[in-house]
Design a protein around this motif. Structure first.
Motif, mmCIF file in Angstrom:
data_model
loop_
_atom_site.group_PDB
_atom_site.id
_atom_site.type_symbol
_atom_site.label_atom_id
_atom_site.label_comp_id
_atom_site.label_asym_id
_atom_site.label_seq_id
_atom_site.Cartn_x
_atom_site.Cartn_y
_atom_site.Cartn_z
ATOM 1 N N SER A 112 7.677 -13.789 33.176
ATOM 2 C CA SER A 112 8.059 -12.511 32.598
ATOM 3 C C SER A 112 9.510 -12.199 32.958
ATOM 4 O O SER A 112 9.890 -12.312 34.114
ATOM 5 N N PRO A 113 10.319 -11.801 31.995
ATOM 6 C CA PRO A 113 11.716 -11.483 32.312
ATOM 7 C C PRO A 113 11.836 -10.208 33.151
ATOM 8 O O PRO A 113 12.842 -9.979 33.795
ATOM 9 N N ARG A 114 10.773 -9.377 33.160
ATOM 10 C CA ARG A 114 10.824 -8.121 33.909
ATOM 11 C C ARG A 114 10.357 -8.266 35.344
ATOM 12 O O ARG A 114 10.702 -7.462 36.179
ATOM 13 N N LEU A 115 9.547 -9.283 35.622
ATOM 14 C CA LEU A 115 9.020 -9.467 36.971
ATOM 15 C C LEU A 115 9.522 -10.775 37.555
ATOM 16 O O LEU A 115 9.520 -11.804 36.912
ATOM 17 N N LYS A 116 9.943 -10.702 38.791
ATOM 18 C CA LYS A 116 10.408 -11.882 39.522
ATOM 19 C C LYS A 116 9.745 -11.887 40.881
ATOM 20 O O LYS A 116 9.256 -10.870 41.344
ATOM 21 N N LYS A 117 9.746 -13.032 41.547
ATOM 22 C CA LYS A 117 9.216 -13.112 42.902
ATOM 23 C C LYS A 117 10.364 -13.001 43.892
ATOM 24 O O LYS A 117 11.409 -13.624 43.722
ATOM 25 N N SER A 118 10.142 -12.204 44.936
ATOM 26 C CA SER A 118 11.134 -12.080 45.998
ATOM 27 C C SER A 118 11.073 -13.339 46.859
ATOM 28 O O SER A 118 10.137 -14.127 46.751
ATOM 29 N N PRO A 119 12.051 -13.524 47.757
ATOM 30 C CA PRO A 119 12.005 -14.683 48.652
ATOM 31 C C PRO A 119 10.739 -14.710 49.515
ATOM 32 O O PRO A 119 10.325 -15.754 49.987
#
Length: 81
Positions: A47-54
């Protein structure tokens, strides 16, 4: 249908929180989440709106804001168009 499944601890925590927020059983929550996942079109990318943090948490792209349980509940109540 009655069956037994083994859930990873993180999946159990998520589905339990989801079930509690919606006031439904764990079985109903699992079924609902699977049905919702079937409705999401596969685009071949995240999803372009959700990313995973480190640290592995989902965050809103561009803001870095972590998703709260209230945000998950609100999103779960959205209707698919």
């Amino acid at each position: 249908m009655r069956t037994t499944v083994n859930l990873d601890p993180d999946v159990y925590r998520f589905t339990s929180a989801y079930a509690g927020a919606k006031g439904i059983t764990l079985s109903a929550a699992i079924g609902e989440l699977i049905r919702r996942a079937e409705q999401i079109p596969e685009t071949g990318s995240d999803s372009p709106r959700l990313k995973k943090s480190p640290h592995g948490y989902l965050v809103i792209a561009g803001t870095g804001e972590a998703l709260s349980p209230a945000m998950v509940k609100a999103a779960s109540e959205d209707e698919f168009v």
